[in-house]
Design a protein around this motif. Sequence first.
Motif, PDB file in Angstrom:
ATOM      1  N   ASN A 125     -42.131 -37.629 -20.021  1.00  0.00           N
ATOM      2  CA  ASN A 125     -42.587 -37.930 -18.378  1.00  0.00           C
ATOM      3  C   ASN A 125     -41.968 -36.720 -17.701  1.00  0.00           C
ATOM      4  OD1 ASN A 125     -39.591 -38.022 -18.242  1.00  0.00           O
ATOM      5  ND2 ASN A 125     -39.592 -40.214 -18.490  1.00  0.00           N
ATOM      6  N   SER A 126     -42.384 -36.787 -16.506  1.00  0.00           N
ATOM      7  CA  SER A 126     -41.949 -35.891 -15.404  1.00  0.00           C
ATOM      8  C   SER A 126     -40.544 -35.506 -15.307  1.00  0.00           C
ATOM      9  CB  SER A 126     -42.495 -36.141 -14.104  1.00  0.00           C
ATOM     10  OG  SER A 126     -41.792 -37.513 -13.697  1.00  0.00           O
ATOM     11  N   VAL A 127     -39.657 -36.618 -15.483  1.00  0.00           N
ATOM     12  CA  VAL A 127     -38.126 -36.436 -15.506  1.00  0.00           C
ATOM     13  C   VAL A 127     -37.753 -35.473 -16.414  1.00  0.00           C
ATOM     14  CG1 VAL A 127     -35.805 -37.622 -15.601  1.00  0.00           C
ATOM     15  CG2 VAL A 127     -37.921 -38.653 -14.522  1.00  0.00           C
ATOM     16  N   THR A 128     -38.304 -35.660 -17.751  1.00  0.00           N
ATOM     17  CA  THR A 128     -37.940 -34.870 -19.023  1.00  0.00           C
ATOM     18  C   THR A 128     -38.127 -33.534 -18.759  1.00  0.00           C
ATOM     19  OG1 THR A 128     -38.232 -36.532 -20.488  1.00  0.00           O
ATOM     20  CG2 THR A 128     -38.459 -34.379 -21.552  1.00  0.00           C
ATOM     21  N   MET A 129     -39.527 -33.291 -18.094  1.00  0.00           N
ATOM     22  CA  MET A 129     -39.997 -31.918 -17.855  1.00  0.00           C
ATOM     23  C   MET A 129     -39.079 -30.998 -16.870  1.00  0.00           C
ATOM     24  SD  MET A 129     -42.282 -31.037 -19.983  1.00  0.00           S
ATOM     25  CE  MET A 129     -41.463 -31.801 -21.132  1.00  0.00           C
ATOM     26  N   VAL A 130     -38.749 -31.735 -15.877  1.00  0.00           N
ATOM     27  CA  VAL A 130     -37.963 -31.278 -14.608  1.00  0.00           C
ATOM     28  C   VAL A 130     -36.711 -30.877 -15.481  1.00  0.00           C
ATOM     29  CG1 VAL A 130     -36.679 -31.675 -12.710  1.00  0.00           C
ATOM     30  CG2 VAL A 130     -38.867 -32.302 -12.725  1.00  0.00           C
ATOM     31  N   SER A 131     -36.183 -31.645 -16.310  1.00  0.00           N
ATOM     32  CA  SER A 131     -34.663 -31.374 -17.007  1.00  0.00           C
ATOM     33  C   SER A 131     -34.992 -30.014 -17.686  1.00  0.00           C
ATOM     34  CB  SER A 131     -34.302 -32.563 -17.639  1.00  0.00           C
ATOM     35  OG  SER A 131     -33.873 -33.526 -16.923  1.00  0.00           O
ATOM     36  N   VAL A 132     -36.104 -30.126 -18.636  1.00  0.00           N
ATOM     37  CA  VAL A 132     -36.583 -28.909 -19.148  1.00  0.00           C
ATOM     38  C   VAL A 132     -36.452 -27.577 -18.635  1.00  0.00           C
ATOM     39  CG1 VAL A 132     -37.825 -27.804 -20.955  1.00  0.00           C
ATOM     40  CG2 VAL A 132     -37.441 -30.307 -21.143  1.00  0.00           C
ATOM     41  N   LEU A 133     -37.219 -27.698 -17.557  1.00  0.00           N
ATOM     42  CA  LEU A 133     -37.408 -26.605 -16.774  1.00  0.00           C
ATOM     43  C   LEU A 133     -36.130 -26.116 -15.994  1.00  0.00           C
ATOM     44  CD1 LEU A 133     -40.740 -27.418 -15.060  1.00  0.00           C
ATOM     45  CD2 LEU A 133     -40.666 -25.597 -16.693  1.00  0.00           C
ATOM     46  N   GLN A 134     -35.164 -26.789 -15.678  1.00  0.00           N
ATOM     47  CA  GLN A 134     -34.052 -26.735 -15.172  1.00  0.00           C
ATOM     48  C   GLN A 134     -33.140 -25.818 -16.055  1.00  0.00           C
ATOM     49  OE1 GLN A 134     -32.744 -30.599 -13.765  1.00  0.00           O
ATOM     50  NE2 GLN A 134     -33.577 -30.155 -11.623  1.00  0.00           N
ATOM     51  N   ALA A 135     -33.055 -26.312 -17.259  1.00  0.00           N
ATOM     52  CA  ALA A 135     -32.332 -25.812 -18.219  1.00  0.00           C
ATOM     53  C   ALA A 135     -32.751 -24.277 -18.501  1.00  0.00           C
ATOM     54  CB  ALA A 135     -32.536 -26.389 -19.341  1.00  0.00           C
ATOM     55  N   MET A 150     -38.030 -22.359 -11.470  1.00  0.00           N
ATOM     56  CA  MET A 150     -37.675 -21.707 -12.782  1.00  0.00           C
ATOM     57  C   MET A 150     -38.127 -20.378 -12.758  1.00  0.00           C
ATOM     58  SD  MET A 150     -39.147 -20.891 -15.888  1.00  0.00           S
ATOM     59  CE  MET A 150     -40.848 -21.441 -16.029  1.00  0.00           C
ATOM     60  N   TYR A 151     -39.639 -20.259 -12.432  1.00  0.00           N
ATOM     61  CA  TYR A 151     -40.174 -18.565 -12.487  1.00  0.00           C
ATOM     62  C   TYR A 151     -39.281 -17.634 -11.705  1.00  0.00           C
ATOM     63  CZ  TYR A 151     -44.397 -19.616 -15.457  1.00  0.00           C
ATOM     64  OH  TYR A 151     -44.921 -19.930 -16.350  1.00  0.00           O
ATOM     65  N   ALA A 152     -38.957 -18.078 -10.746  1.00  0.00           N
ATOM     66  CA  ALA A 152     -38.190 -17.291  -9.625  1.00  0.00           C
ATOM     67  C   ALA A 152     -36.681 -16.911 -10.121  1.00  0.00           C
ATOM     68  CB  ALA A 152     -37.992 -17.939  -8.309  1.00  0.00           C
ATOM     69  N   ARG A 153     -36.171 -17.771 -10.669  1.00  0.00           N
ATOM     70  CA  ARG A 153     -34.725 -17.785 -11.305  1.00  0.00           C
ATOM     71  C   ARG A 153     -34.927 -17.121 -12.646  1.00  0.00           C
ATOM     72  NH1 ARG A 153     -30.756 -19.966  -8.403  1.00  0.00           N
ATOM     73  NH2 ARG A 153     -29.417 -19.651 -10.324  1.00  0.00           N
ATOM     74  N   CYS A 154     -36.130 -16.987 -13.054  1.00  0.00           N
ATOM     75  CA  CYS A 154     -35.997 -16.084 -14.295  1.00  0.00           C
ATOM     76  C   CYS A 154     -36.567 -14.681 -13.883  1.00  0.00           C
ATOM     77  CB  CYS A 154     -36.976 -16.883 -15.362  1.00  0.00           C
ATOM     78  SG  CYS A 154     -36.441 -18.238 -15.954  1.00  0.00           S
ATOM     79  N   GLY A 155     -36.656 -14.473 -12.911  1.00  0.00           N
ATOM     80  CA  GLY A 155     -36.896 -13.153 -12.481  1.00  0.00           C
ATOM     81  C   GLY A 155     -38.440 -12.763 -12.024  1.00  0.00           C
TER      82      GLY A 155
END
Length: 530
Positions: A157-167, A202-207
């Motif tokens: 679900n979307s909650v899982t994907m948000v958690s994954v991207l935050q990690a 995510m993309y911004a914080r990954c550079g």
Amino acid sequence: MVELKSQNVVEAAGSCEAGAKGFGTNTKEKEVSVPRSIKAAVNELGTVSLVDTSNRSSYRNLRKNLGELFIIFGILIHAHLIVDGYGGQPYVQNLLNVISSSDYGGFAFWCCFSQGPMVTFVSFSPLWVIYAWNEKFEMVILFREMMILETLGSVPNSVTMVSVLQACAALAALEQGKLIHGYILRKRLDSILPVMNTLVTMYARCGNLEWGKSIFDRMDKRDVVSWNSLISSYGIHGFGTKAIKAFNDMIGQGIPPSAISFLSVLGACSHTGLVEEGKFLFQSMVKKHRIYPSVEHYACMVDILGRANRLDEAAKVIEDMRIEPGKDAWGSLLGACRVHCNVELAERASKRLFELEPTNAGNYVLLADIYAEAKMWDEVKRVKKLLDDRGLQKVSGRSWIEIKRKIYSFTSVEELSPQIEQVHALLLEISMEMKEKGYVPATKVVLYDLGEEEKEQIVLGHSEKLAVAFGLINSSKGETIRITKNLRLCEDCHSVTKFISKFVNREILVRDVNRFHHFRDGICSCGDYW
């Protein structure tokens, strides 16, 4: 041993929302009998909410060695649930994973997780949060294992994907983030606004700010969180003017700013020295938008003025505050004193900080840094003795780099780092080449009254330099090197990385605790203002 009185538990339970609405499940609410020692009637999901709240508090204090009480509280609740027969409930187990997967309960976590009768994508969500909080690199393996659940019919679900991207954002794991982005597209989760907002961040914080901006531009719908993601992304990359433009564009499109919007845009002003613009925005909060500044907003103003060496004005902001300044405002002032070596104001700020958060070793280290730069070695020894007497330890510098979708971690004191002999040999070679071209190591960052040669050896072993050298050894020619560091980039690492970027003709991106540094052809995007 910490003693927990039942009345404290009753008060905590009473503050918990009984229904825990919006948890994101379709499970019907069910009344359960909570243990008599807690003496509160909350339903099953209410108990989950109680456990989750105790953990969020515990983690904020855990890193300051103050979290034991909250962890014990969570363990006691867990024990009561097991005794009363509710330990097997899947949604209770999922959030109990969060309590037990802290540094104090890793073994308990695996017992909880592996014995659960219903392991789902929801089960994994708290694990991603924990791995991101603790900078755990097991997240890379965890995502692959989680994909196995697809074959068993479980749908993310979307909650899982948000958690994954935050990690991924927390670890700057760009390649992993790209894989997850592809997964989101395949599963058609790209129509969900929170997922897309987190992708931008995510993309911004990954550079990769360009990709984050591209995703933002293609979004059919945007809310204030979408704009905040873009504004903060511009800020951490040092594009203050673009951040202000995005802020104004948001208002122009009829979306009123939130308190977070102002924190993001003020932070952007701080990173780029936009003092007058920052002051104007701060004043507009109440006058134009009816948003009253919090302690965090005042701390941003102190930071803006302090970084610009307007320390007296920064101190006056604190004096004129209508609310208690708190650790954030005083911490910003102390950090500015470190940049500009203002001993008098640093002593004033640190005195308050020692009262407000006596167990935060970072404040003692900052003060010792200032004394060391002023060559006040007796004061350095005094502060270090305070640290020892209070049983506090300086947070070790740690840097990590992603190579071929695998994350490698380095610390300055770790001799078991990968390819450490090759890394040291390359750094020594680069150092000698730099000295021939006029490089003088910035040994003032070393808080020990040692000889210059010994200080040079210490700064040459800083974790960021180790990670850069490892990246040069293991990446392809012309490939961008991306480093993440848990502390502020020191002056010597900054100078060395500028030289390396020109010497080897590479772009090097370093994200420290405050912002991004883009090194290219011997120049840093921060303009030596950080």
